[in-house]
Design a protein around this motif. Structure first.
Motif, PDB file in Angstrom:
ATOM      1  N   LYS A 105       1.021  -1.460   0.048  1.00 46.82           N
ATOM      2  CA  LYS A 105       0.203   0.131   0.138  1.00 46.82           C
ATOM      3  C   LYS A 105       0.858   1.591   0.267  1.00 46.82           C
ATOM      4  N   PRO A 106       0.598   1.992  -0.599  1.00 49.16           N
ATOM      5  CA  PRO A 106       1.440   3.252  -0.934  1.00 49.16           C
ATOM      6  C   PRO A 106       1.059   4.518   0.402  1.00 49.16           C
ATOM      7  N   ALA A 107       2.505   4.317   1.018  1.00 49.95           N
ATOM      8  CA  ALA A 107       2.111   5.550   1.799  1.00 49.95           C
ATOM      9  C   ALA A 107       1.427   6.633   2.314  1.00 49.95           C
ATOM     10  N   THR A 108       0.963   7.224   2.942  1.00 50.02           N
ATOM     11  CA  THR A 108      -0.210   7.706   2.705  1.00 50.02           C
ATOM     12  C   THR A 108       0.189   9.038   3.651  1.00 50.02           C
ATOM     13  N   THR A 109       0.219  10.629   3.583  1.00 54.00           N
ATOM     14  CA  THR A 109       0.786  11.557   4.682  1.00 54.00           C
ATOM     15  C   THR A 109      -0.407  12.633   4.235  1.00 54.00           C
ATOM     16  N   THR A 110      -0.444  13.681   4.855  1.00 55.02           N
ATOM     17  CA  THR A 110      -1.031  14.933   5.294  1.00 55.02           C
ATOM     18  C   THR A 110      -0.899  15.999   4.529  1.00 55.02           C
ATOM     19  N   VAL A 111      -0.383  16.385   3.833  1.00 53.54           N
ATOM     20  CA  VAL A 111      -0.212  18.392   3.587  1.00 53.54           C
ATOM     21  C   VAL A 111      -1.177  19.121   3.941  1.00 53.54           C
ATOM     22  N   ASP A 112      -1.160  20.072   4.531  1.00 56.75           N
ATOM     23  CA  ASP A 112      -2.188  21.589   4.130  1.00 56.75           C
ATOM     24  C   ASP A 112      -3.538  20.919   4.185  1.00 56.75           C
ATOM     25  N   GLY A 113      -3.452  19.655   4.645  1.00 59.12           N
ATOM     26  CA  GLY A 113      -5.065  19.399   4.565  1.00 59.12           C
ATOM     27  C   GLY A 113      -5.548  18.156   3.280  1.00 59.12           C
ATOM     28  N   TRP A 114      -4.227  17.953   2.756  1.00 61.42           N
ATOM     29  CA  TRP A 114      -4.512  17.456   1.381  1.00 61.42           C
ATOM     30  C   TRP A 114      -4.543  16.228   1.658  1.00 61.42           C
ATOM     31  N   THR A 115      -4.888  15.089   1.458  1.00 60.34           N
ATOM     32  CA  THR A 115      -4.317  13.528   1.732  1.00 60.34           C
ATOM     33  C   THR A 115      -3.158  13.483   1.081  1.00 60.34           C
TER      34      THR A 115
END
Length: 201
Positions: A105-115
């Motif tokens: 599964k690709p890594a998921t991060t949160t940047v400025d409210g964006w997943t």
């Protein structure tokens, strides 16, 4: 005397230029709203045209049915001996192979409210939900510059319209009489840029 008369027109000419400039800038800023009011522009796509979410399938395993007769392994001949043939057809042994390769599964991060997820090909996908009084929109952007609307749900009394002037520029309008909320999403400088505006009351 003529110098005095011409100097009286400078303020009038300056006022005229400033007024004309503000009219042109206002018209350009309201152009997306005016286009949205036309019935032939900005209709939402049919639900069948909205792209489906990415789904990763687990590998499927095949097995031999139960109750089938067990087969014995063929005898090996001594080196140099001629192989003997039996009267019946031979079958390949059943092997268990996954039909789809297992993927991480690709890594998921949160940047400025964006997943943000990054695919195996290196393309980053940004997904974000925007809620305003007029409704809720979910917008997706990719790092190769494609902006798309995932869903748009208007609140009671509002309608929703979408305009997209280019693959990198999307606007979602939640409209009621003399009142609009605009969610505008742009892929700009290799990053998502959004603004939410309210027009009217």
């Amino acid at each position: 005397m003529s110098l005095v008369r011409s100097s009286r027109w400078f303020p009038v000419a300056g006022w005229f230029v400033a007024t004309a400039t503000s009219i042109v800038l206002s018209w350009v800023a309201l152009l997306p709203v005016l286009n949205a009011a036309r019935a032939d522009v900005g209709a939402l796509p049919d639900i069948d045209q909205v792209p489906a979410a990415d789904v990763t399938l687990a590998p499927l395993l095949t097995s031999t049915p139960t109750g089938s007769p067990a087969r014995s392994a063929p005898a090996t001949a001594a080196p140099g001996a001629e192989p003997t043939k039996t009267g019946g057809p031979t079958r390949k042994p059943a092997t268990t192979k996954p039909t789809a390769a297992a993927t991480t599964k690709p890594a998921t991060t949160t940047v400025d409210g964006w997943t943000v997820t990054t695919g195996a090909d290196g393309v980053r996908t940004y997904v974000r939900s925007f809620s305003v009084e007029g409704g809720r929109a979910v917008i997706k952007m990719t790092s190769d510059g494609v902006v798309s609307l995932v869903t748009a749900t208007p609140a009671d009394g509002f309608t929703v319209e979408k305009t997209q002037s280019s693959p990198t520029d999307l606007a979602v309008y939640f409209n009621e009489t003399n009142h609009s909320f605009i969610v505008r999403a742009i892929w700009f400088n290799d990053a998502p840029f959004t603004e939410v505006n309210e027009i009217g009351s």
